[in-house]
Design an enzyme around this catalytic site. Structure first.
Site, PDB file in Angstrom:
ATOM      1  N   GLU A 112      22.334 -18.591  17.438  1.00  0.00           N
ATOM      2  CA  GLU A 112      22.787 -17.196  17.460  1.00  0.00           C
ATOM      3  C   GLU A 112      21.859 -16.339  18.314  1.00  0.00           C
ATOM      4  OE1 GLU A 112      23.447 -13.526  14.248  1.00  0.00           O
ATOM      5  OE2 GLU A 112      22.222 -15.265  13.717  1.00  0.00           O
ATOM      6  N   LYS A 141      31.820 -12.156  16.009  1.00  0.00           N
ATOM      7  CA  LYS A 141      31.536 -12.182  14.577  1.00  0.00           C
ATOM      8  C   LYS A 141      32.348 -11.127  13.842  1.00  0.00           C
ATOM      9  CE  LYS A 141      27.644 -12.152  11.307  1.00  0.00           C
ATOM     10  NZ  LYS A 141      26.184 -11.973  11.155  1.00  0.00           N
ATOM     11  N   CYS A 165      25.804 -16.813  11.634  1.00  0.00           N
ATOM     12  CA  CYS A 165      24.874 -16.399  10.588  1.00  0.00           C
ATOM     13  C   CYS A 165      25.510 -16.529   9.206  1.00  0.00           C
ATOM     14  CB  CYS A 165      24.388 -14.976  10.864  1.00  0.00           C
ATOM     15  SG  CYS A 165      23.019 -14.440   9.819  1.00  0.00           S
TER      16      CYS A 165
END
Length: 562
Positions: free
Chosen positions: A314, A378, A435
């Site tokens: 990430e 995301k 995440c």
């Protein structure tokens, strides 16, 4: 004079001496149990906080499940005392306070490592450390308070009160995972989800179903001291033992032989171990890119195939690589023929007139031609970490405050409706997560699981940066929760973390390869195949959990009937 209320004999006897119940069918209640039930005020809340904190030892990386059994057993006895002599409605508030204190202790002991993130840029965020370490558990404890309060309304004598507690806690955990963007970290079902055999149940009932079973099993010993003998006293614990044994037998049978691998695919997960400090700045872009490329090009073991796909974690770059053609060209030149790169990276979207530039936390696919062929934004952002919630945004920025990630205005969320399967040449369709998106059950795939003209997902990809949390339980808990998604969905998990723990996990939860924490390294691995047809949980989600929740509620209500 002695009177019996909710299974306890009340008398003026010395607390340490067993007190005999006038009902000959019931056994003596030990004085220590009576002393716990009779606690009031701050002593009651203090014990609830302590046993809640003890229960956190059942979570990764410790996995001491008996600690949760002790924790919930004492919680039942505290609830017994709060419910005694009160009408159903008058029980709610004292039971709510017990649950809030229990949850406050459980989350404080389980999430203390969040404070590490406030120390990365201590000059700017140290003042807020108590809000993360104390304030968040204090607030989230309200969910447990509501759950214990609901259980108090259903409380009764005997075994049924265990079902009432399972109903209240499981409903509270589900709400904690969904309300206010949700935060299902260390849901109680994780106590069972660390054992390879027991975690297989998640393929049927998911994390929240495991939560109901964990509460039923761990709270059952409370009846050893308070239940009518012999069945009411020993029956619940025997049933809990049989339940866990049955789950273990099912899990061992389900595991079977090793999962096959997908032919022609070899993964390399790059773990650069970049610190989350001044070294990770735009002016160091060249050194950072060189570090990634050098790790990606390390020679393979003798006789092993060359990687076909490189994975970087990430936010791999402290700059917008999509707007840096030189960096893109350099990355592409570092790929060998036939290789593709999958990397986390911030992405900017050109604004419409009158709008500000929007930034996204993304996963990008880059080929040897330097072109970004696909990307995923995301969806589930971290409040205060990646953005400031809208009601507080303007006020907090007026005070000079910002989110942890130094992006002007914070990240924008990707479209939940348009959540897509990532297309990577040479790979099965990829369900990308960034995440902590990987901790949300049944939120890995788009609605319907298959987007138009796309094949079913063949793997879960999770790129993350746990450098914020150092060498604490946080990264280990993150891995354990992501691992359970593989079992729930019947998909292999490929997880690449900046500082670790990176891993490749098969669809039965077996870890085929993993890296150490806080070490610069890489991991080469084959890609396991998905389970044909998927899993029951993957198809129906929390339907089984809802039925289990209804069964606990029904059992508790039946026991309440006069």
């Amino acid at each position: 004079m002695t009177r019996l209320v909710d299974g306890y004999a009340r008398s003026a006897a010395v607390p340490s001496a067993p007190v005999r119940d006038p009902d000959p069918g019931r056994a003596a209640v030990p004085g220590a149990v009576l002393a716990i039930a009779r606690l009031t005020g701050w002593r009651r809340l203090g014990l609830a906080w302590l046993v809640g904190a003890l229960g956190a030892l059942a979570m990764p990386p410790y996995g001491i499940v008996p600690a949760l059994a002790v924790s919930l057993t004492v919680a039942v006895w505290l609830q017994d005392g709060a419910a005694s002599g009160r009408t159903a409605l008058r029980r709610f508030w004292p039971c709510f306070l017990i649950g809030w204190a229990w949850g406050f202790g459980y989350l404080t002991a389980g999430l203390w490592w969040l404070g590490q993130a406030f120390l990365v840029e201590a000059d700017e965020f140290l003042w807020a450390l108590p809000l993360g370490v104390i304030g968040l558990p204090f607030a989230l404890g309200l969910f447990y308070g509501a759950g214990f309060g609901a259980a108090g309304l259903l409380w009764s004598r005997g075994t049924a009160r265990i079902a009432a507690l399972a109903f209240g806690i499981a409903a509270a955990e589900w709400l904690r995972g969904h309300v206010f963007t949700g935060f299902p970290w260390n849901t109680l079902g994780m106590a069972l989800a660390q054992n390879l055999w027991l975690m297989q149940g998640a393929a049927l009932i998911g994390l929240y179903g495991l939560t109901i079973l964990a509460v039923l099993a761990c709270a059952a010993p409370a009846t050893l001291a308070t239940g009518p003998r012999p069945l009411g006293r020993f029956g619940p614990s025997a049933a809990a033992a049989a339940l866990l044994a049955g789950m273990a037998v099912y899990g061992a049978e389900r595991l079977g032989p090793p999962d096959p691998v997908v032919a022609g695919i070899r993964l390399r997960l790059v773990q650069p171990n970049l610190p989350q400090d001044a070294k990770f700045r735009p002016e160091n872009r060249a050194d950072i890119v060189d570090r990634y490329i050098e790790l990606s090009q390390r020679p393979v073991e003798a006789g092993a195939p060359e990687p076909t796909h490189i994975v970087w974690p990430e936010s791999a770059f402290p700059f917008l690589i999509q707007r840096d053609p030189d960096a893109l060209a350099k990355v592409a030149a570092g790929l060998k023929p036939g290789q593709h790169l999958i990397t986390g990276a911030a992405r900017a979207e050109e604004p419409l007139p009158g709008e500000r530039l929007r930034y996204f936390n993304a996963v990008m696919v880059i080929g040897r031609d330097g072109r970004i062929s696909d990307s995923y934004d995301k969806v589930h952002l971290v409040p205060f970490g990646e953005y400031l919630p809208a009601p507080l945004d303007a006020a907090l920025r007026a005070l000079g405050l910002r989110q942890f990630v130094a992006i002007p205005g914070g990240f924008s969320a990707g479209s939940l409706v348009a959540r897509q399967i990532l297309s990577v040449p040479g790979l099965p369709s990829v369900a990308a997560t960034i995440c902590y998106e990987a901790i949300f059950p049944h939120a890995i795939l788009p609605a319907g699981h298959v987007a138009p003209a796309q094949e079913p997902a063949g793997l879960i990809l999770n790129v993350t940066n746990d450098a914020w949390f150092g060498d604490t339980p946080g990264p280990r808990q993150h891995l354990a929760q992501a691992r359970l998604r593989a079992v729930e969905e019947g998909l292999p998990l490929v997880r690449d973390a900046n500082t670790g723990i990176s891993a490749v996990i098969d669809p039965h939860g077996r870890i085929l390869g993993r890296t150490p924490l806080d070490e610069e390294t890489w991991l080469d691995a084959d890609l396991p195949a998905r389970i044909p047809g998927g899993t029951l949980y993957g198809r129906f989600g929390d339907t089984a959990f809802a039925l289990m929740l209804a069964a606990c509620l029904g059992g508790a209500l039946v026991a309440r009937r006069p």
